[in-house]
Design an enzyme around this catalytic site. Structure first.
Site, short mmCIF file in Angstrom:
data_model
loop_
_atom_site.label_atom_id
_atom_site.label_comp_id
_atom_site.label_asym_id
_atom_site.label_seq_id
_atom_site.Cartn_x
_atom_site.Cartn_y
_atom_site.Cartn_z
N ALA A 82 54.22 42.72 34.46
CA ALA A 82 54.79 41.43 34.07
C ALA A 82 55.52 41.54 32.73
O ALA A 82 55.34 42.49 31.98
CB ALA A 82 53.69 40.38 33.98
N GLY A 97 51.64 43.98 37.75
CA GLY A 97 52.42 43.41 38.83
C GLY A 97 53.16 44.45 39.64
O GLY A 97 53.41 44.26 40.83
N GLU A 121 50.67 45.69 42.06
CA GLU A 121 50.45 44.62 43.04
C GLU A 121 51.60 44.51 44.03
O GLU A 121 51.39 44.22 45.21
CB GLU A 121 50.24 43.29 42.31
CG GLU A 121 48.91 43.23 41.56
CD GLU A 121 48.78 42.00 40.69
OE1 GLU A 121 47.87 41.19 40.92
OE2 GLU A 121 49.60 41.84 39.76
N GLU A 130 45.43 44.65 33.46
CA GLU A 130 45.36 43.28 32.93
C GLU A 130 44.13 43.03 32.08
O GLU A 130 44.16 42.22 31.14
CB GLU A 130 45.40 42.28 34.10
CG GLU A 130 46.73 42.19 34.83
CD GLU A 130 46.87 43.19 35.95
OE1 GLU A 130 47.83 43.08 36.73
OE2 GLU A 130 46.02 44.12 36.06
#
Length: 255
Positions: free
Chosen positions: A61, A106, A109, A129
């Site tokens: 992110a 991300g 992911e 994270e």
């Protein structure tokens, strides 16, 4: 544009293009959702490659953007974040991630949303994270545990550590490791081969597997049964069986 859709040989490449690290900011997330839905609709797209370029898949992110968000802002944004990744996961066609360099947070992911993952030998994957005082928010706690099992997923999520390509392969986080220069070529070849297959049967296979992982076995079997019987109404089934009888296995050509 931060994400582009390029189509060739029945394969749509979702190409992340936000140098230098393909950080997944809000605009990139929204664009990803838009193009995943386009790839779903387009009949000339029969398989999909997710690619970040030769140097990096996606480093995660946009932390500076997220730092400026308070609780209220993220409550309003979190669903849209997940929806953008879910749009990729629900493309009803074969999807392969071509992972180069970093696939963190991300980025990892996003790779998890693919059906198959081909990684460069220099790739590094992880869910860091926790090091920010957070947890994965774009599906990582769910898709990672389904893919590699809960205890291995918890190890990666609890520690936030990065794993190199060889360990990612051993964990089942990626499916193939190849030289960095060959990642996109091999991913595109995988997708192009499947793009020549029976589109509706591939969709049925993907939906049956994915639905079965999310529900009890009786429901999963019902989904499989309905798709299996339904495919007997398709031209591809007629073509495939006729070719088998007349020419032998594996020679059918599908439209």
């Amino acid at each position: 544009m931060t994400v582009n859709l390029e189509v060739a040989e029945g394969v749509g490449t979702l190409r992340l293009d936000r140098p230098p690290m393909n950080a997944l900011d809000v605009a990139t997330q929204d664009r990803l959702k838009e193009l995943a839905e386009e790839a779903t609709r387009r009949e000339d797209v029969r398989a999909v490659v997710i690619y970040g370029g030769e140097r990096v898949f996606a480093a995660g992110a946009d932390i500076k953007e997220m730092q400026a968000m308070d609780h209220t802002a993220m409550v309003l944004r979190a669903r849209a974040l997940q929806d953008s990744f879910t749009a990729v996961a629900r493309i009803p066609k074969p999807v392969v991630a071509a992972v180069t360099g970093y696939a963190l947070g991300g980025g990892c992911e996003l790779a998890l949303c693919a059906d198959y993952r081909i990684a460069a030998d220099n790739a590094k994957l992880g869910q860091p994270e926790i090091l920010l005082g957070l947890i994965p928010g774009a599906g990582g706690t769910q898709r990672l545990s389904r893919l590699i099992g809960p205890s291995k997923a918890k190890d990666l999520i609890f520690t936030g550590r990065q794993v190199k390509a060889d360990e990612a392969l051993a964990l089942g986080l990626v499916d193939r490791v190849v030289p960095a220069a060959e990642v996109y070529e091999q991913a595109h070849a995988w997708a192009a081969k499947l793009a020549q297959g029976p589109a509706l049967a591939l969709r049925a296979a993907k939906e049956s597997v994915d639905t079965g992982l999310e529900t009890d076995i009786d429901t999963g079997l019902a989904v499989e049964r309905n798709w299996f019987a339904g495919l007997f109404a398709t031209e591809d089934r007629e073509r495939g069986m006729r070719s088998f009888v007349e020419e032998g296995p594996g020679k059918a050509k599908f439209l």
